[in-house]
Scaffold this motif. Sequence first.
Motif, PDB file in Angstrom:
ATOM      1  N   LEU A 130       0.983  -1.543  -0.308  1.00 17.88           N
ATOM      2  CA  LEU A 130       0.077  -0.186   0.136  1.00 17.88           C
ATOM      3  C   LEU A 130       0.965   1.126   0.048  1.00 17.88           C
ATOM      4  N   LEU A 131       1.621   1.192   1.031  1.00 19.80           N
ATOM      5  CA  LEU A 131       2.606   2.531   0.766  1.00 19.80           C
ATOM      6  C   LEU A 131       3.260   2.183  -0.715  1.00 19.80           C
ATOM      7  N   VAL A 132       3.941   1.524  -1.358  1.00 20.79           N
ATOM      8  CA  VAL A 132       4.898   1.322  -2.403  1.00 20.79           C
ATOM      9  C   VAL A 132       3.686   2.146  -3.747  1.00 20.79           C
ATOM     10  N   GLU A 133       2.907   1.504  -3.313  1.00 20.91           N
ATOM     11  CA  GLU A 133       1.952   1.935  -4.493  1.00 20.91           C
ATOM     12  C   GLU A 133       1.802   3.252  -4.819  1.00 20.91           C
ATOM     13  N   ARG A 134       1.898   4.247  -3.512  1.00 19.72           N
ATOM     14  CA  ARG A 134       1.775   5.410  -3.091  1.00 19.72           C
ATOM     15  C   ARG A 134       3.170   6.342  -3.192  1.00 19.72           C
ATOM     16  N   GLY A 135       3.986   5.748  -3.913  1.00 17.13           N
ATOM     17  CA  GLY A 135       5.541   5.976  -4.278  1.00 17.13           C
ATOM     18  C   GLY A 135       6.585   6.180  -3.160  1.00 17.13           C
ATOM     19  N   LEU A 136       6.387   5.604  -2.183  1.00 20.25           N
ATOM     20  CA  LEU A 136       7.999   4.652  -0.865  1.00 20.25           C
ATOM     21  C   LEU A 136       8.803   4.328  -2.215  1.00 20.25           C
ATOM     22  N   LYS A 137       9.739   4.541  -1.350  1.00 22.68           N
ATOM     23  CA  LYS A 137      10.926   4.362  -2.835  1.00 22.68           C
ATOM     24  C   LYS A 137      12.273   3.376  -1.820  1.00 22.68           C
ATOM     25  N   GLY A 138      12.111   3.492  -0.491  1.00 27.09           N
ATOM     26  CA  GLY A 138      13.131   2.713  -0.090  1.00 27.09           C
ATOM     27  C   GLY A 138      12.546   1.794   1.347  1.00 27.09           C
ATOM     28  N   MET A 139      12.670   0.593   1.856  1.00 28.13           N
ATOM     29  CA  MET A 139      12.820  -0.338   3.005  1.00 28.13           C
ATOM     30  C   MET A 139      13.915  -0.558   3.814  1.00 28.13           C
ATOM     31  N   VAL A 140      13.250  -0.294   5.565  1.00 26.63           N
ATOM     32  CA  VAL A 140      14.810  -0.924   5.989  1.00 26.63           C
ATOM     33  C   VAL A 140      14.264  -1.918   6.968  1.00 26.63           C
ATOM     34  N   GLY A 141      15.104  -2.963   6.745  1.00 29.35           N
ATOM     35  CA  GLY A 141      14.819  -4.249   8.164  1.00 29.35           C
ATOM     36  C   GLY A 141      15.960  -5.103   7.740  1.00 29.35           C
ATOM     37  N   LYS A 142      14.682  -6.029   8.887  1.00 33.66           N
ATOM     38  CA  LYS A 142      15.366  -7.437   8.444  1.00 33.66           C
ATOM     39  C   LYS A 142      15.468  -8.884   7.666  1.00 33.66           C
ATOM     40  N   GLY A 143      15.557  -9.171   7.414  1.00 35.89           N
ATOM     41  CA  GLY A 143      15.273 -11.023   6.956  1.00 35.89           C
ATOM     42  C   GLY A 143      14.476 -10.740   5.753  1.00 35.89           C
ATOM     43  N   LEU A 144      13.490 -12.103   4.622  1.00 39.32           N
ATOM     44  CA  LEU A 144      12.885 -12.141   3.670  1.00 39.32           C
ATOM     45  C   LEU A 144      11.750 -11.374   3.632  1.00 39.32           C
ATOM     46  N   ARG A 145      11.057 -10.917   2.241  1.00 39.03           N
ATOM     47  CA  ARG A 145       9.921 -10.125   2.003  1.00 39.03           C
ATOM     48  C   ARG A 145       9.080 -10.837   1.418  1.00 39.03           C
ATOM     49  N   SER A 146       8.070 -11.327   1.363  1.00 41.43           N
ATOM     50  CA  SER A 146       7.096 -11.678   0.245  1.00 41.43           C
ATOM     51  C   SER A 146       6.694 -11.540  -0.854  1.00 41.43           C
ATOM     52  N   GLU A 147       6.438 -12.683  -1.610  1.00 38.59           N
ATOM     53  CA  GLU A 147       5.991 -12.200  -3.391  1.00 38.59           C
ATOM     54  C   GLU A 147       6.071 -11.291  -3.609  1.00 38.59           C
ATOM     55  N   ALA A 148       5.062 -11.012  -2.941  1.00 38.09           N
ATOM     56  CA  ALA A 148       3.522  -9.748  -3.260  1.00 38.09           C
ATOM     57  C   ALA A 148       4.407  -8.443  -2.691  1.00 38.09           C
ATOM     58  N   VAL A 149       4.976  -8.433  -1.988  1.00 41.02           N
ATOM     59  CA  VAL A 149       5.780  -7.137  -2.272  1.00 41.02           C
ATOM     60  C   VAL A 149       7.005  -6.980  -2.849  1.00 41.02           C
ATOM     61  N   ARG A 150       7.689  -7.889  -3.279  1.00 40.90           N
ATOM     62  CA  ARG A 150       9.077  -7.540  -3.862  1.00 40.90           C
ATOM     63  C   ARG A 150       8.711  -7.248  -4.983  1.00 40.90           C
ATOM     64  N   ASP A 151       7.315  -8.504  -5.570  1.00 41.57           N
ATOM     65  CA  ASP A 151       6.694  -7.254  -6.956  1.00 41.57           C
ATOM     66  C   ASP A 151       6.186  -6.550  -7.141  1.00 41.57           C
ATOM     67  N   ALA A 152       5.651  -5.610  -5.665  1.00 40.92           N
ATOM     68  CA  ALA A 152       5.276  -4.410  -5.587  1.00 40.92           C
ATOM     69  C   ALA A 152       6.379  -3.538  -5.364  1.00 40.92           C
ATOM     70  N   MET A 153       7.683  -3.276  -5.107  1.00 38.81           N
ATOM     71  CA  MET A 153       9.169  -2.844  -4.961  1.00 38.81           C
ATOM     72  C   MET A 153       9.065  -2.944  -6.646  1.00 38.81           C
ATOM     73  N   ARG A 154       9.324  -4.117  -6.856  1.00 36.90           N
ATOM     74  CA  ARG A 154       9.501  -4.202  -8.826  1.00 36.90           C
ATOM     75  C   ARG A 154       8.603  -3.204  -9.782  1.00 36.90           C
ATOM     76  N   GLU A 155       7.615  -3.176  -9.802  1.00 34.59           N
ATOM     77  CA  GLU A 155       6.887  -2.352 -10.822  1.00 34.59           C
ATOM     78  C   GLU A 155       7.028  -0.553 -10.222  1.00 34.59           C
TER      79      GLU A 155
END
Length: 192
Positions: free
Chosen positions: A92-117
Amino acid sequence: MADEIRLEAPLMREGNEALKTGDVVLLSGVLYTARDAAHARMKEAIENGDDLPFDPEGQIVYFTGPAPARPGHAIGPAGPTTASRMDPYSPLLVERGLKGMVGKGLRSEAVRDAMREHGCVYFGAVEGTAALLADRVKDAEVVAYEDLGAEAIRRLVVEDFPVIVVNDLHGGDLYLEGRERWRKRAPVGEGS
């Protein structure tokens, strides 16, 4: 080791496209902190058509809940928390223009897809370095959800905040690539 890349927030898709998994990046500028409870509230705000506490366009969210600041410090120790807990909310935030996230651990496929798009990169911060990371924070202020305590949204001004590119815009995933490299190098009988 590769040279460090210096980036100034806010980020743009064009700058993110040059990043590759494993790149060491020093972030300067503004990061916003948000964990599970803050993400749930932002999701609710989006669903209700309400304004978000900050405009996500070009911004970076750091998944952390800092400890109270010691005298003379902007914040207390601020290590990364497990990013997968934010996976239901991150697109939801990535779709609204978020360009970076910082954390630890794996991300889901849905998040990775949104990030690439939408041109967003996921950075890893090194676990166990909370006090060192906090030293890179020059200013901190609560901007929303103060009642959440450590999980309130904070606006941090950082200088040379060290992170590593985990998920780039080209489908790279440092966690998966690292496992593959290890398996290829492991002697027979190990890594199975």
